[in-house]
Design a protein around this motif. Sequence first.
Motif, PDB file in Angstrom:
ATOM      1  N   LEU A 116      36.230  40.698  35.915  1.00  0.00           N
ATOM      2  CA  LEU A 116      37.518  40.595  36.594  1.00  0.00           C
ATOM      3  C   LEU A 116      38.370  39.496  35.949  1.00  0.00           C
ATOM      4  CD1 LEU A 116      39.193  41.649  39.041  1.00  0.00           C
ATOM      5  CD2 LEU A 116      38.187  39.775  40.346  1.00  0.00           C
ATOM      6  N   ASP A 117      37.773  38.328  35.743  1.00  0.00           N
ATOM      7  CA  ASP A 117      38.496  37.218  35.110  1.00  0.00           C
ATOM      8  C   ASP A 117      38.970  37.586  33.711  1.00  0.00           C
ATOM      9  OD1 ASP A 117      38.361  35.470  37.226  1.00  0.00           O
ATOM     10  OD2 ASP A 117      36.661  34.332  36.448  1.00  0.00           O
ATOM     11  N   GLU A 118      38.082  38.190  32.935  1.00  0.00           N
ATOM     12  CA  GLU A 118      38.419  38.562  31.562  1.00  0.00           C
ATOM     13  C   GLU A 118      39.613  39.514  31.528  1.00  0.00           C
ATOM     14  OE1 GLU A 118      36.353  41.390  28.280  1.00  0.00           O
ATOM     15  OE2 GLU A 118      35.039  39.886  29.207  1.00  0.00           O
ATOM     16  N   ASN A 119      39.599  40.494  32.399  1.00  0.00           N
ATOM     17  CA  ASN A 119      40.687  41.470  32.423  1.00  0.00           C
ATOM     18  C   ASN A 119      41.962  40.888  33.022  1.00  0.00           C
ATOM     19  OD1 ASN A 119      39.711  44.092  31.261  1.00  0.00           O
ATOM     20  ND2 ASN A 119      38.042  43.610  32.660  1.00  0.00           N
ATOM     21  N   GLU A 120      41.817  39.946  33.937  1.00  0.00           N
ATOM     22  CA  GLU A 120      43.005  39.280  34.478  1.00  0.00           C
ATOM     23  C   GLU A 120      43.694  38.455  33.391  1.00  0.00           C
ATOM     24  OE1 GLU A 120      44.261  37.122  38.591  1.00  0.00           O
ATOM     25  OE2 GLU A 120      42.350  36.493  37.712  1.00  0.00           O
ATOM     26  N   VAL A 121      42.923  37.809  32.541  1.00  0.00           N
ATOM     27  CA  VAL A 121      43.476  37.051  31.419  1.00  0.00           C
ATOM     28  C   VAL A 121      44.243  37.997  30.492  1.00  0.00           C
ATOM     29  CG1 VAL A 121      42.849  35.787  29.311  1.00  0.00           C
ATOM     30  CG2 VAL A 121      41.826  35.151  31.501  1.00  0.00           C
ATOM     31  N   GLU A 122      43.658  39.164  30.206  1.00  0.00           N
ATOM     32  CA  GLU A 122      44.321  40.141  29.341  1.00  0.00           C
ATOM     33  C   GLU A 122      45.624  40.641  29.969  1.00  0.00           C
ATOM     34  OE1 GLU A 122      43.590  40.829  26.159  1.00  0.00           O
ATOM     35  OE2 GLU A 122      42.112  39.241  26.476  1.00  0.00           O
ATOM     36  N   LEU A 123      45.613  40.848  31.280  1.00  0.00           N
ATOM     37  CA  LEU A 123      46.823  41.288  31.970  1.00  0.00           C
ATOM     38  C   LEU A 123      47.904  40.209  31.893  1.00  0.00           C
ATOM     39  CD1 LEU A 123      48.271  43.442  33.632  1.00  0.00           C
ATOM     40  CD2 LEU A 123      47.234  42.441  35.690  1.00  0.00           C
ATOM     41  N   GLU A 124      47.521  38.960  32.042  1.00  0.00           N
ATOM     42  CA  GLU A 124      48.486  37.866  31.930  1.00  0.00           C
ATOM     43  C   GLU A 124      49.082  37.808  30.527  1.00  0.00           C
ATOM     44  OE1 GLU A 124      50.106  35.862  34.041  1.00  0.00           O
ATOM     45  OE2 GLU A 124      49.120  37.100  35.540  1.00  0.00           O
ATOM     46  N   LYS A 125      48.255  38.067  29.522  1.00  0.00           N
ATOM     47  CA  LYS A 125      48.756  38.097  28.147  1.00  0.00           C
ATOM     48  C   LYS A 125      49.793  39.203  27.985  1.00  0.00           C
ATOM     49  CE  LYS A 125      44.595  36.365  25.858  1.00  0.00           C
ATOM     50  NZ  LYS A 125      43.470  36.758  24.965  1.00  0.00           N
ATOM     51  N   ASP A 157      46.364  49.563  37.779  1.00  0.00           N
ATOM     52  CA  ASP A 157      44.987  49.842  37.383  1.00  0.00           C
ATOM     53  C   ASP A 157      44.109  48.611  37.608  1.00  0.00           C
ATOM     54  OD1 ASP A 157      42.941  51.428  36.413  1.00  0.00           O
ATOM     55  OD2 ASP A 157      43.584  51.352  34.318  1.00  0.00           O
ATOM     56  N   PHE A 158      44.645  47.431  37.283  1.00  0.00           N
ATOM     57  CA  PHE A 158      43.887  46.200  37.495  1.00  0.00           C
ATOM     58  C   PHE A 158      43.660  45.952  38.987  1.00  0.00           C
ATOM     59  CE2 PHE A 158      43.631  41.637  38.324  1.00  0.00           C
ATOM     60  CZ  PHE A 158      42.485  41.333  37.596  1.00  0.00           C
ATOM     61  N   ALA A 159      44.658  46.233  39.813  1.00  0.00           N
ATOM     62  CA  ALA A 159      44.506  46.038  41.263  1.00  0.00           C
ATOM     63  C   ALA A 159      43.374  46.922  41.801  1.00  0.00           C
ATOM     64  CB  ALA A 159      45.819  46.344  41.980  1.00  0.00           C
ATOM     65  N   LYS A 160      43.299  48.148  41.315  1.00  0.00           N
ATOM     66  CA  LYS A 160      42.208  49.043  41.731  1.00  0.00           C
ATOM     67  C   LYS A 160      40.862  48.478  41.284  1.00  0.00           C
ATOM     68  CE  LYS A 160      44.193  53.104  40.409  1.00  0.00           C
ATOM     69  NZ  LYS A 160      44.192  54.536  40.077  1.00  0.00           N
ATOM     70  N   PHE A 161      40.811  48.025  40.049  1.00  0.00           N
ATOM     71  CA  PHE A 161      39.566  47.447  39.534  1.00  0.00           C
ATOM     72  C   PHE A 161      39.180  46.220  40.347  1.00  0.00           C
ATOM     73  CE2 PHE A 161      37.289  44.603  36.555  1.00  0.00           C
ATOM     74  CZ  PHE A 161      36.196  45.407  36.275  1.00  0.00           C
ATOM     75  N   SER A 162      40.141  45.383  40.651  1.00  0.00           N
ATOM     76  CA  SER A 162      39.906  44.174  41.430  1.00  0.00           C
ATOM     77  C   SER A 162      39.348  44.507  42.810  1.00  0.00           C
ATOM     78  CB  SER A 162      41.212  43.386  41.556  1.00  0.00           C
ATOM     79  OG  SER A 162      41.039  42.231  42.317  1.00  0.00           O
ATOM     80  N   ASN A 163      39.934  45.503  43.452  1.00  0.00           N
ATOM     81  CA  ASN A 163      39.436  45.930  44.776  1.00  0.00           C
ATOM     82  C   ASN A 163      38.007  46.447  44.684  1.00  0.00           C
ATOM     83  OD1 ASN A 163      41.721  45.245  46.219  1.00  0.00           O
ATOM     84  ND2 ASN A 163      42.683  47.240  45.916  1.00  0.00           N
ATOM     85  N   THR A 164      37.710  47.193  43.639  1.00  0.00           N
ATOM     86  CA  THR A 164      36.357  47.717  43.458  1.00  0.00           C
ATOM     87  C   THR A 164      35.369  46.580  43.236  1.00  0.00           C
ATOM     88  OG1 THR A 164      37.248  49.757  42.508  1.00  0.00           O
ATOM     89  CG2 THR A 164      34.918  49.291  42.094  1.00  0.00           C
ATOM     90  N   VAL A 165      35.762  45.588  42.446  1.00  0.00           N
ATOM     91  CA  VAL A 165      34.897  44.418  42.223  1.00  0.00           C
ATOM     92  C   VAL A 165      34.636  43.713  43.552  1.00  0.00           C
ATOM     93  CG1 VAL A 165      34.752  42.117  41.161  1.00  0.00           C
ATOM     94  CG2 VAL A 165      35.539  44.067  39.808  1.00  0.00           C
ATOM     95  N   ALA A 166      35.675  43.494  44.335  1.00  0.00           N
ATOM     96  CA  ALA A 166      35.518  42.797  45.615  1.00  0.00           C
ATOM     97  C   ALA A 166      34.619  43.581  46.558  1.00  0.00           C
ATOM     98  CB  ALA A 166      36.888  42.566  46.247  1.00  0.00           C
ATOM     99  N   LYS A 167      34.858  44.892  46.680  1.00  0.00           N
ATOM    100  CA  LYS A 167      34.035  45.724  47.576  1.00  0.00           C
ATOM    101  C   LYS A 167      32.587  45.774  47.112  1.00  0.00           C
ATOM    102  CE  LYS A 167      37.780  48.672  49.175  1.00  0.00           C
ATOM    103  NZ  LYS A 167      38.402  50.000  49.084  1.00  0.00           N
ATOM    104  N   THR A 168      32.380  45.926  45.827  1.00  0.00           N
ATOM    105  CA  THR A 168      31.019  45.990  45.292  1.00  0.00           C
ATOM    106  C   THR A 168      30.285  44.689  45.545  1.00  0.00           C
ATOM    107  OG1 THR A 168      31.702  47.548  43.576  1.00  0.00           O
ATOM    108  CG2 THR A 168      29.655  46.352  43.188  1.00  0.00           C
ATOM    109  N   ASN A 169      30.927  43.581  45.297  1.00  0.00           N
ATOM    110  CA  ASN A 169      30.279  42.289  45.509  1.00  0.00           C
ATOM    111  C   ASN A 169      30.050  42.006  46.991  1.00  0.00           C
ATOM    112  OD1 ASN A 169      29.774  40.698  42.894  1.00  0.00           O
ATOM    113  ND2 ASN A 169      31.728  41.738  42.566  1.00  0.00           N
TER     114      ASN A 169
END
Length: 183
Positions: A116-125, A157-169
């Motif tokens: 999640l962090d790695e992809n958030e950094v890429e999104l910020e870039k 797409d990142f928001a969906k991934f983020s939600n999936t990470v949160a739900k999975t964890n």
Amino acid sequence: MLLYNLPAQPSTQRVYVWRKLKKCGALFWQTSVCLLPSHPGFREQFERLKQDIAERHGEAKISTIQFPEPSEQKAVENRFRQQTDEEYQEFLGRCRDFHDELAKEHKASHYTFAELDENEVELEKLRSWLSKIQGRDFFHAALKNKARQALAACEKDFAKFSNTVAKTNERNLQNTNRKLKGR
């Protein structure tokens, strides 16, 4: 218009000037001849760069030019648009890469905070890069809106991934708690 000349060696000095000019959106008309639209802020950038060039043992001249024919002005504007569209095109490619990376993470079920962090950094870039390109889009290049839409799709797409990470964890934590209570 900025006309400049720098010593051939070391080449790092020429690269430095080239990068500064590209960063502000200058259009290379010829080698060592750059154009920017008439704007006080650009004049200041050229003045600072002129000083940098002098400090590097080079020469620079700044001129204001006007094209006598509207068709010449239009041709210059089109070259600026083309230059900016090339940047937008590269940006669009990186957006596709971002979606591909998230799809790969979904397929592998890599729903970790590290991913999640790695992809958030890429999104910020991507956000930062698009902002910079738009700052150099002096004549409203054709791909501007497509690039904005592509960034919005990346954010979605990142928001969906983020939600999936949160739900999975959260689910993993609940399962761990159940196992601990069962002992």
